[in-house]
Write an enzyme that holds these catalytic residues in place. Sequence first.
Site, PDB file in Angstrom:
ATOM      1  N   SER A 208       0.754  -1.039   0.119  1.00 39.92           N
ATOM      2  CA  SER A 208       0.091  -0.065   0.047  1.00 39.92           C
ATOM      3  C   SER A 208       0.860   1.138  -0.071  1.00 39.92           C
ATOM      4  O   SER A 208       2.169   1.099   0.201  1.00 39.92           O
ATOM      5  CB  SER A 208      -1.016   0.114   1.190  1.00 39.92           C
ATOM      6  N   TYR A 209       0.222   2.509  -0.143  1.00 41.17           N
ATOM      7  CA  TYR A 209       1.278   3.551  -0.174  1.00 41.17           C
ATOM      8  C   TYR A 209       1.845   3.778   1.019  1.00 41.17           C
ATOM      9  O   TYR A 209       1.418   3.511   2.248  1.00 41.17           O
ATOM     10  CB  TYR A 209      -0.044   4.666  -0.334  1.00 41.17           C
ATOM     11  N   MET A 210       3.012   4.290   1.004  1.00 37.67           N
ATOM     12  CA  MET A 210       4.160   4.024   1.883  1.00 37.67           C
ATOM     13  C   MET A 210       4.245   5.436   2.719  1.00 37.67           C
ATOM     14  O   MET A 210       5.332   5.656   3.414  1.00 37.67           O
ATOM     15  CB  MET A 210       5.402   3.626   1.409  1.00 37.67           C
ATOM     16  N   ARG A 211       3.715   6.387   2.344  1.00 34.70           N
ATOM     17  CA  ARG A 211       3.588   7.705   3.101  1.00 34.70           C
ATOM     18  C   ARG A 211       2.321   7.623   3.786  1.00 34.70           C
ATOM     19  O   ARG A 211       1.300   8.301   3.127  1.00 34.70           O
ATOM     20  CB  ARG A 211       3.833   8.913   2.027  1.00 34.70           C
TER      21      ARG A 211
END
Length: 210
Positions: free
Chosen positions: A112-115
Amino acid sequence: IVADCRHPSQAFNARLIKLDGKKFEQFTITDGETAEAARQRIASAAAGVLQVTDVVSKERKRRPAAPFTTSTLQQEAARKLGFTTKRTMQVAQKLYEGVALGGEEGTVGLISYMRTDSVHLSDEAITEIRDVIARDYGTGAVPDKPNTYKSKAKNAQEAHEAVRPTSALRTPAQMERFLDDDARRLYELIWKRAVASQMVPATLNTVSVD
């Protein structure tokens, strides 16, 4: 002196908790000469017969850590993999954008989005993770109810998700042949953290000797 060990036959470290009847704290000793004198006294006592005043056996539970946020991912990647922050985010970006798996799957984003500053997992992700745990580790490793976590960050975007594998069914062993070494190691770190977060607490047996 108090010593903690997990099994009577294991080597263990002891720590000084009292000196001359007073509680021993971080700044009890502030110069090298006093520290050396105390060290010699303890070494001398240890060379003789130390008297055991108390033995306590305990069982304690250790709850699994929350899934990764951006910051905790960076910290663990530095600690366990030796990655810089920049390297971690570059590798994570590649895992997020997609990896060519071939066949009908084509290119697939593996995480999933890492930020994110959220430790939340979607219901779908939790269900899949619990299924994987039951399959690979047995139903005894699955808690009765899903584990939930709250972000420590102020104003965390809880609508977002933690950093997790897009599918827990894609195990690190299965993905290994599609990834270079950096990507393989980081994916394994993310996968294990997400899966572990939904397992029962670890049970630790400890023995304390005074």
